[in-house]
Design a protein around this motif. Structure first.
Motif, mmCIF file in Angstrom:
data_model
loop_
_atom_site.group_PDB
_atom_site.id
_atom_site.type_symbol
_atom_site.label_atom_id
_atom_site.label_comp_id
_atom_site.label_asym_id
_atom_site.label_seq_id
_atom_site.Cartn_x
_atom_site.Cartn_y
_atom_site.Cartn_z
ATOM 1 N N ILE A 145 0.824 -1.298 -0.074
ATOM 2 C CA ILE A 145 0.023 0.095 -0.052
ATOM 3 C C ILE A 145 0.728 1.221 0.070
ATOM 4 O O ILE A 145 0.626 2.260 -0.487
ATOM 5 N N HIS A 146 2.098 1.075 0.762
ATOM 6 C CA HIS A 146 2.908 2.287 0.810
ATOM 7 C C HIS A 146 3.758 2.727 -0.694
ATOM 8 O O HIS A 146 4.120 3.618 -0.807
ATOM 9 N N MET A 148 2.007 2.653 -3.394
ATOM 10 C CA MET A 148 0.908 3.347 -4.122
ATOM 11 C C MET A 148 1.219 4.567 -5.157
ATOM 12 O O MET A 148 2.234 5.149 -4.725
ATOM 13 N N CYS A 180 -2.009 -8.742 3.830
ATOM 14 C CA CYS A 180 -1.801 -7.104 4.343
ATOM 15 C C CYS A 180 -3.208 -7.200 5.438
ATOM 16 O O CYS A 180 -4.186 -6.740 5.241
ATOM 17 N N CYS A 282 -5.100 -8.122 -1.694
ATOM 18 C CA CYS A 282 -3.830 -7.678 -0.781
ATOM 19 C C CYS A 282 -2.693 -8.625 -0.513
ATOM 20 O O CYS A 282 -1.716 -8.203 0.074
ATOM 21 N N PHE A 287 -0.971 -5.183 -6.080
ATOM 22 C CA PHE A 287 -1.779 -4.555 -4.782
ATOM 23 C C PHE A 287 -1.091 -3.134 -4.365
ATOM 24 O O PHE A 287 0.185 -3.134 -4.186
ATOM 25 N N ARG B 55 5.666 7.696 5.914
ATOM 26 C CA ARG B 55 4.993 7.068 4.819
ATOM 27 C C ARG B 55 4.377 7.810 3.927
ATOM 28 O O ARG B 55 4.305 7.710 2.620
ATOM 29 N N PHE B 60 -0.334 10.302 -1.045
ATOM 30 C CA PHE B 60 -0.690 9.275 -1.930
ATOM 31 C C PHE B 60 -2.353 9.187 -2.135
ATOM 32 O O PHE B 60 -2.590 8.353 -2.903
ATOM 33 N N LYS B 64 -7.517 9.733 -5.318
ATOM 34 C CA LYS B 64 -8.096 8.342 -5.153
ATOM 35 C C LYS B 64 -9.727 8.293 -5.129
ATOM 36 O O LYS B 64 -10.085 9.504 -4.752
ATOM 37 N N ARG B 75 -4.337 0.805 6.916
ATOM 38 C CA ARG B 75 -3.073 0.250 6.810
ATOM 39 C C ARG B 75 -2.259 1.262 7.496
ATOM 40 O O ARG B 75 -0.863 0.969 7.543
ATOM 41 N N ARG B 199 -11.886 -9.557 9.607
ATOM 42 C CA ARG B 199 -10.466 -9.955 9.920
ATOM 43 C C ARG B 199 -9.981 -9.060 10.846
ATOM 44 O O ARG B 199 -10.596 -7.826 10.886
ATOM 45 N N HIS B 202 -6.898 -5.382 9.636
ATOM 46 C CA HIS B 202 -7.538 -4.558 8.457
ATOM 47 C C HIS B 202 -8.809 -5.405 8.455
ATOM 48 O O HIS B 202 -8.703 -6.366 7.480
#
Lengths: 350, 600
Positions: A145-146, A148, A180, A282, A287, B55, B60, B64, B75, B199, B202
């Motif tokens: 994800i990082h 992206m 993930c 994921c 991904f 991060r 980012f 989106k 995340r 779950r 996440h």
């Protein structure tokens, strides 16, 4: 990968585990959820044949600061006294895109300069000396994800950083356990194999082209999903209220390598599309970008579901007829005066 | 020796020694604590808190699809990601104008209650209590351990341990009974979370507009059975914790000063009441007050506000010691809130993250990837460095003072919170009472944590009742459809495990134009701001006395570690995604050496 037996016979091993990549520590946390085996099973040697394990993980460590870092420094100098497995959590930033003393991530300080010691420097020093290098989670394996589109750190997976031809001191490529976060038992099982291999009790761990353990990632989500029968019958969920197949509302399960639908999340509980959560892919190298927007229907899903619309409803109708019959008991189950099962009684004797 | 030391000369008579702890372990994420200690006087004189991982979530996420927000923001953190997902869904619900069916909110409350139970348990027993375990106390305070061996545990009848030292032995990592049992309980509670949210950590079944969880009676029965199995453990744990903390006060007079800071607590409230919340900004003050943990800002023991609109408008993100360029001259996304109130340029809705990697300068410059969130108090006109007390302290305090929560298992009386746990096979029905303590300090942050596990468990019993009521009534819808608007605005307020959590979302052209999550750790772990105000860790550690028996040679800094860990640091939340600023506007050398400390 070949599966010839190994010759090592390690009876003591360190696990040097860094989560200082572009990470959330979620894989470490996830691993504490494992029960097959559990982390304490491994640390307390409750599994036959594994070497004595010294776990050095930031979240669980007794020591702090320099005491915690000491074995990492010793390993970097080749002075640990026993082989080690290097576990990397989080993606690896690109530290070449800025200048000066800046850094995207560091773990502790360099004793010589007193400045933050970047994760990348640690990897440069430790990876080649490690008996095995294990990437835990989709960030460390493929960037995740990082990594992206639009991210500022230019981060990547461990193989992107170390190169395809990397081999650890034990002769292994990076062992990738994506997810993930990582599914708890998937990681512990992989670690167990590597420990058994280090002890000389198991052959080389079988990995696929993306360096994933084959027995864990060889099937798709869809192949293990208990909603797949709805798919076959072209019986789809059109919103999240429905317990049917979610492929039209965002599930990528048919094209994703992952065993969570089959295995459950923890000890059989939970999961993703099997319990109403669309698969967002994921565990995959593509991904997240190749799966976004997550809540839209995957392009391939509309084509295959259109094809299914021809015979799916017919199959469903025929099955419902058979199901009605199967839901009806045979006629001979009754309290009447006559036996109608087909048995020919010899009584009453005449 | 667990840290690096270096002598420094300071313009006072005091001999200060730099003592650095980097990385801090038994927390989540990347944290370094840099202190200056006066060993002659047993005092920590200065403290700086740094994180060295960035991060860039707010970078980012731009452009989106807004519906991806909760999947992505989860995340941010590997231990409380579900808190982010939920908070994001609250923000999206507001932006899309959608109200989920009541059952969906009950299911989310149940998932979050399980998260609190899981996270506080694993953190307290497997991370914090290693600082209180026999092995650690033997290494840092052997005299204290000797006394613990001969001190009977006052609540031994409840938890089964005879002496305080017996309890400390049970905390020993990987070998102690409590340590091992806590790992098991952390698994049962995570299974509960998985039942509701798919779950952990996440979630898979959370969506704007509701959930995908299949709401059969079975899912509630599976949850309830596991919940009941945790109650014996919780009742024992609360009694055991009280014994240990009371022992510390008793055996080490003055220990209340460890980690003490002014009471400046924030709680954003959590557990929505589905029959009250409509997710509209205009009504946020009202439905905020109906949450099953009451929001509130508490300063020096007084409730300053419980209105989420006021709380929202007071948020300011400052720089001063962080690796970012400033956004003062960048785009303003939101000039007025939906009620017409002006919105500050330093508010998260208007923030632009401009990372500027640079060398660390602990003395005179920037030293952390964490920014400095503050709350602007209209009354005092101050930028308050609120903390969360690790989460539980602020939640219990705010709920107690509000006096609004009234359920069969949990009641807020105005001065206290009363928690009733029903009888279980090993233990009788138990009513726990939590009252605001005299101090906001290390031990009280830790003590509140296990009380809040009891709070969450008791509240979960109520949520199961309400959820099943819906299911039995045939109201099994869990999702309401929605459209994403071209232009929109949302804010989510929630309590993450570690405290206040907000997500600010701006939508333009149907895409994310701006998104800023503010979890508790940026508040707690922040460095000095542009006004020179230290962040809460820094403030709590600075000036604290040292009780460790080790001298300078083998100093482990255990009292400092206890204080930092009492806040339950979570740096993936704290640092990495925060946007920042970095133009060095003001450098605050902040040499607080004597001046800032009364009596010096």
């Amino acid at each position: 990968m070949s599966t010839e037996a190994t010759e090592t016979g390690v009876d003591e091993i360190h696990i040097l585990w860094t989560s200082e990549g572009m990470s959330c520590d979620g894989d470490t946390v996830s691993v504490t959820a494992a029960s097959l085996p559990s982390i304490e099973d491994v640390v307390l040697q409750a599994v036959p044949g594994i070497p004595k394990v010294h776990l050095h993980n930031k979240v669980l460590a007794y020591e702090t600061g320099d005491d915690f870092l000491a074995p990492f420094h010793r390993a970097a100098q080749g002075d640990l006294g026993a082989p080690f497995i290097f576990v990397v959590e989080g993606s690896i930033p690109n530290e070449n895109i800025h200048t000066g003393d800046g850094y995207w991530t560091a773990m502790g300080n360099d004793p010589e300069t007193g400045k933050p010691k970047t994760l990348n420097k640690w990897i440069d020093e430790l990876a080649p000396k490690a008996w095995a290098v294990v990437a835990i989670g989709t960030c460390a394996t493929y960037g995740g994800i990082h990594a992206m589109a639009g991210n500022p750190t230019g981060c990547m997976g461990l193989v992107d950083y170390l190169g395809d031809d990397f081999r650890s001191a034990g002769g292994l490529p990076v062992v990738n356990v994506p997810g993930c976060p990582v599914q708890p038992d998937n990681f512990m099982e992989t670690l167990l194999w590597v420990l058994h291999q280090a002890a000389g009790l198991a052959p080389t761990i079988p990995l696929d082209e993306q360096l994933r353990p084959t027995w864990l990632f060889g099937k798709t989500v869809h192949e293990g999903c208990d909603r797949a029968a709805y798919y076959e019958q072209a019986d789809f969920a059109y919103d999240y209220n429905s317990p049917k197949c979610q492929v039209k509302i965002g599930c990528w399960g048919p094209v994703v390598n992952c065993n969570v639908t089959k295995r459950g999340w923890m000890d059989g509980i939970g999961g993703c599309p099997n319990v109403g959560g669309i698969c967002i892919g994921c565990t995959m190298p593509g991904f997240p970008d190749k799966f976004m927007p997550f809540m839209d229907e995957p392009p391939g899903g509309s084509l295959s579901s259109a094809l299914l619309s021809v015979y799916g409803p017919f199959v469903r109708r025929m099955r419902s007829i058979t199901n009605k019959s199967a839901n009806t008991e045979p006629q001979w189950r009754h309290p009447g005066p006559k036996l109608t099962t087909g048995y020919q009684p010899r009584y009453p004797r005449v | 020796m667990a840290q690096t030391q270096r002598e420094v000369s300071v313009p006072t008579q005091r001999e200060l020694v730099e003592v650095n702890f980097d990385p801090i372990t038994r927390i989540i994420g990347n944290l370094g604590i840099y202190t200056k200690v006066d060993f002659a006087n047993n005092e920590v004189v200065e403290c700086k808190s740094t994180s060295s991982l960035f991060r860039g979530y707010s970078v980012f996420m731009k452009g989106k699809d807004p519906r991806d927000s909760h999947f992505i923001t989860s995340r941010i953190c590997g231990i409380c990601g579900d808190n982010h997902a939920v908070c994001s869904i609250y923000a999206q619900n507001m932006a899309y104008g959608v109200k989920p069916p009541p059952l969906a909110d009950w299911i989310i409350n149940l998932g979050e209650a399980a998260e609190f139970m899981f996270d506080h348990t694993i953190f307290q027993d497997n991370m914090v209590f290693v600082d209180f375990c026999e092995r650690m106390v033997a290494e840092t305070n052997p005299g204290l351990l000797r006394r613990a061996e001969t001190t009977d545990a006052p609540r031994g009848e409840l938890h089964g341990y005879r002496t305080i030292a017996d309890i400390m032995r049970a905390f020993n990592p990987f070998e102690g009974e409590v340590y091992k049992k806590a790992l098991e309980v952390s698994r049962i509670t995570r299974e509960m979370c998985c039942l509701m949210e798919g779950r952990h950590v996440h979630p898979s079944t959370l969506y704007p507009g509701g959930v995908g969880t299949v709401a059969t009676p079975q899912v509630f029965t599976d949850y309830l059975s596991r919940l009941m199995r945790c109650l014996d453990f919780i009742k024992h744990a609360v009694a055991m914790n009280d014994d240990v903390f009371d022992f510390f006060y008793d055996a080490l007079p003055g220990y209340e000063e460890v980690g003490r800071r002014r009471v400046m607590l924030g709680c954003w409230g959590c557990f929505q009441d589905p029959y009250s919340v409509d997710y509209r900004y205009e009504n946020m003050g009202a439905w905020g007050r109906d949450m099953f943990v009451s929001p509130g800002i508490i300063v020096d023991g007084d409730l300053v506000t419980n209105n989420l609109v006021d709380i929202n408008l007071g948020m300011r993100i400052l720089l001063g010691s962080s690796y970012y360029d400033d956004w003062a001259n960048e785009q303003t996304f939101v000039t007025r809130d939906p009620l017409g109130n002006p919105v500050d340029q330093r508010h998260p809705w208007n923030q632009t993250t401009l990372p500027a990697p640079q060398g660390r300068d602990l003395e005179n410059g920037n030293y952390s990837w964490v920014m400095s969130p503050r709350w602007f108090d209209p009354g005092s006109q101050e930028h308050l460095a609120l903390d969360t007390g690790g989460g539980p302290l602020a939640r219990l305090w705010a709920t107690a003072l509000n006096g609004l929560v009234d359920t069969p298992y949990v009641k807020a009386t105005g001065g206290a919170v009363r928690i009733t746990l029903p009888a279980t096979p090993q233990t009788k029905e138990m009513t726990l009472q939590w009252r605001p303590p005299r101090f906001a300090n290390t031990l009280e942050r830790d003590r509140a944590r296990m009380y809040f596990v009891a709070y969450a468990a008791a509240m979960a019993l109520h949520f199961v009742d309400k959820g099943l009521e819906e299911v039995r009534g045939g109201n099994t819808k869990v999702f309401t459809d929605f459209d994403v608007p071209d232009e929109g605005l949302g804010v989510g307020f929630h309590e993450a495990v570690r405290g206040v959590l907000s997500h600010h979302l701006v939508i333009r052209d149907g895409k994310i134009a701006n998104y800023h999550p503010y979890p508790p750790t940026p508040w707690n772990a922040s460095p000095r701001d542009v006004y020179g105000t230290p962040g809460p860790y820094e403030d709590a550690v600075q000036g604290q006395p040292i009780f460790e028996e080790n001298g300078r040679e083998d100093f482990k800094g255990i009292d400092i570690m206890r204080t930092v860990r009492s806040f339950d640091p979570c740096l993936p939340c704290g640092v990495h995604m925060y946007l920042g600023e970095g133009k060095v506007l003001n450098k605050i050398a902040s040499p607080t050496f004597g001046a800032a400390h009364p009596g010096e």
